[in-house]
Write a protein that holds these residues in place. Structure first.
Motif, PDB file in Angstrom:
ATOM      1  N   SER A  71      73.448   9.956 -66.941  1.00  0.00           N
ATOM      2  CA  SER A  71      74.188   9.928 -65.744  1.00  0.00           C
ATOM      3  C   SER A  71      73.668   8.803 -64.754  1.00  0.00           C
ATOM      4  N   ILE A  72      72.228   8.657 -64.517  1.00  0.00           N
ATOM      5  CA  ILE A  72      71.798   7.468 -63.579  1.00  0.00           C
ATOM      6  C   ILE A  72      72.131   6.076 -64.352  1.00  0.00           C
ATOM      7  N   ASP A  73      72.035   6.039 -65.644  1.00  0.00           N
ATOM      8  CA  ASP A  73      72.191   4.655 -66.570  1.00  0.00           C
ATOM      9  C   ASP A  73      73.647   4.402 -66.156  1.00  0.00           C
ATOM     10  N   ALA A  74      74.437   5.348 -66.251  1.00  0.00           N
ATOM     11  CA  ALA A  74      76.037   4.997 -66.094  1.00  0.00           C
ATOM     12  C   ALA A  74      76.082   4.410 -64.622  1.00  0.00           C
ATOM     13  N   PHE A  75      75.537   5.105 -63.560  1.00  0.00           N
ATOM     14  CA  PHE A  75      75.944   4.555 -62.147  1.00  0.00           C
ATOM     15  C   PHE A  75      74.974   3.084 -62.098  1.00  0.00           C
ATOM     16  N   VAL A  76      73.928   3.030 -62.687  1.00  0.00           N
ATOM     17  CA  VAL A  76      73.113   1.464 -62.767  1.00  0.00           C
ATOM     18  C   VAL A  76      74.444   0.503 -63.412  1.00  0.00           C
ATOM     19  N   SER A 124      64.919  21.414 -56.064  1.00  0.00           N
ATOM     20  CA  SER A 124      63.813  20.530 -56.780  1.00  0.00           C
ATOM     21  C   SER A 124      64.449  19.393 -57.882  1.00  0.00           C
ATOM     22  N   LEU A 125      65.546  19.861 -58.722  1.00  0.00           N
ATOM     23  CA  LEU A 125      66.165  19.384 -59.654  1.00  0.00           C
ATOM     24  C   LEU A 125      66.831  18.004 -58.845  1.00  0.00           C
ATOM     25  N   TYR A 126      67.644  18.402 -57.647  1.00  0.00           N
ATOM     26  CA  TYR A 126      68.425  17.547 -57.000  1.00  0.00           C
ATOM     27  C   TYR A 126      67.694  16.482 -56.176  1.00  0.00           C
ATOM     28  N   ALA A 127      66.425  16.995 -55.651  1.00  0.00           N
ATOM     29  CA  ALA A 127      65.430  15.762 -55.201  1.00  0.00           C
ATOM     30  C   ALA A 127      64.993  14.954 -55.848  1.00  0.00           C
ATOM     31  N   SER A 128      64.829  15.447 -57.449  1.00  0.00           N
ATOM     32  CA  SER A 128      64.271  14.517 -58.409  1.00  0.00           C
ATOM     33  C   SER A 128      65.241  13.471 -58.750  1.00  0.00           C
ATOM     34  N   PHE A 129      66.602  13.899 -58.827  1.00  0.00           N
ATOM     35  CA  PHE A 129      67.826  13.158 -59.183  1.00  0.00           C
ATOM     36  C   PHE A 129      67.895  12.100 -58.335  1.00  0.00           C
ATOM     37  N   VAL A 130      67.858  12.443 -56.811  1.00  0.00           N
ATOM     38  CA  VAL A 130      68.215  11.627 -55.751  1.00  0.00           C
ATOM     39  C   VAL A 130      66.959  10.467 -55.841  1.00  0.00           C
ATOM     40  N   HIS A 131      65.790  10.969 -55.985  1.00  0.00           N
ATOM     41  CA  HIS A 131      64.725  10.033 -55.880  1.00  0.00           C
ATOM     42  C   HIS A 131      64.874   8.841 -57.106  1.00  0.00           C
ATOM     43  N   ARG A 132      65.301   9.304 -58.330  1.00  0.00           N
ATOM     44  CA  ARG A 132      65.406   8.395 -59.267  1.00  0.00           C
ATOM     45  C   ARG A 132      66.613   7.450 -59.104  1.00  0.00           C
ATOM     46  N   VAL A 133      67.528   7.946 -58.571  1.00  0.00           N
ATOM     47  CA  VAL A 133      69.069   7.228 -58.301  1.00  0.00           C
ATOM     48  C   VAL A 133      68.545   6.124 -57.225  1.00  0.00           C
ATOM     49  N   ALA A 134      67.873   6.514 -56.011  1.00  0.00           N
ATOM     50  CA  ALA A 134      67.642   5.464 -55.001  1.00  0.00           C
ATOM     51  C   ALA A 134      66.551   4.540 -55.455  1.00  0.00           C
ATOM     52  N   THR A 137      68.147   2.109 -58.029  1.00  0.00           N
ATOM     53  CA  THR A 137      69.222   1.346 -57.090  1.00  0.00           C
ATOM     54  C   THR A 137      68.309   0.157 -56.274  1.00  0.00           C
ATOM     55  N   ALA A 138      67.571   0.691 -55.556  1.00  0.00           N
ATOM     56  CA  ALA A 138      66.725  -0.333 -54.604  1.00  0.00           C
ATOM     57  C   ALA A 138      66.111  -1.355 -55.472  1.00  0.00           C
ATOM     58  N   ARG A 139      65.473  -0.968 -56.557  1.00  0.00           N
ATOM     59  CA  ARG A 139      64.916  -1.868 -57.405  1.00  0.00           C
ATOM     60  C   ARG A 139      65.509  -3.143 -57.932  1.00  0.00           C
ATOM     61  N   TYR A 140      66.831  -2.427 -58.519  1.00  0.00           N
ATOM     62  CA  TYR A 140      68.106  -3.411 -58.920  1.00  0.00           C
ATOM     63  C   TYR A 140      68.472  -4.354 -57.828  1.00  0.00           C
ATOM     64  N   VAL A 141      68.662  -3.949 -56.723  1.00  0.00           N
ATOM     65  CA  VAL A 141      69.661  -4.741 -55.605  1.00  0.00           C
ATOM     66  C   VAL A 141      68.500  -5.723 -55.295  1.00  0.00           C
ATOM     67  N   CYS A 142      67.190  -5.362 -54.851  1.00  0.00           N
ATOM     68  CA  CYS A 142      66.060  -6.178 -54.492  1.00  0.00           C
ATOM     69  C   CYS A 142      65.716  -7.476 -55.526  1.00  0.00           C
TER      70      CYS A 142
END
Length: 210
Positions: A71-76, A124-134, A137-142
């Motif tokens: 899911s994260i790969d698809a967003f990236v 806990s699962l959602y917090a982990s998901f949000v962390h990985r997305v952020a 995303t932040a690393r790619y944009v930077c």
């Protein structure tokens, strides 16, 4: 014609079975939600034994994390497409598209798994998901968008990665709790946080002078 390398078909079969299991996890989440996900519901959909499931994934949680990775790969990938489609100099247009992309991702308009994680009750699962997305995303944009921007304009923020990480995390939580928030509001938040609101039609008087 040269023969295929030994083990080629075995690797394909291996990958196919793993893919079948992940597809079954997707299906189970879509039909029953994350809270009801079980190994038996997955193996029943695949038509495989529990031992075969454990061959690929030690636990149900490992299979779920693999699906979330997809899911994260698809967003990236969508983020990469957004970055590639930007028109140089059209900062407002890029902000409009970014606001739409982020809201669509958080709402899960095209990704049932992201939506299920957001409303599945596992904090806990959602917090982990949000962390990985952020983080991704932040690393790619930077490493891409910010570099392009800096070549033409002044970057007026410090701690680039940290700023984008906090911005993305905050926006995800905001859109999750305010799913009907106007994209214009999301755009304004992004622009003001990054100090680029002067490049929009709304605040031309704030445009920095180089």
């Amino acid at each position: 014609m040269a023969s295929e390398a030994p083990g080629h078909h075995e690797r394909l079969a291996h990958d196919d079975r793993r893919g079948d299991i992940l597809a079954a996890v997707w299906s189970a989440i879509e039909e029953d939600g994350i809270s009801r996900l079980s190994i038996s519901s997955i193996t029943k959909r695949v038509g495989c034994t529990r031992s075969l499931f454990y061959h690929y994934f030690p636990t149900k949680e490992d299979a779920l994390q693999a699906v979330l990775d997809q899911s994260i790969d698809a967003f990236v990938e969508r983020l990469i497409d957004w970055n590639a489609s930007r028109v140089p100099g059209d900062i407002e247009g890029a902000l409009d598209q970014a606001a739409h992309l982020l809201k669509s991702m958080v709402r899960g308009d095209s990704d049932h798994t992201a939506r299920s994680v957001a409303h599945g009750g596992d904090a806990s699962l959602y917090a982990s998901f949000v962390h990985r997305v952020a983080d991704r995303t932040a690393r790619y944009v930077c490493s891409s968008t910010v570099v392009d921007f800096a070549a033409r304009h002044e970057v007026r923020i410090d701690h680039l990665y940290e700023t984008f990480y906090v911005l993305i995390t905050g926006l995800i939580m905001y859109v999750r709790t305010h799913p009907d928030a106007p994209e214009e509001t999301i755009k304004d938040i992004i622009a003001s946080t990054l100090h680029i609101e002067g490049y929009t039609a709304k605040y031309p008087e704030r445009r920095p002078v180089r």
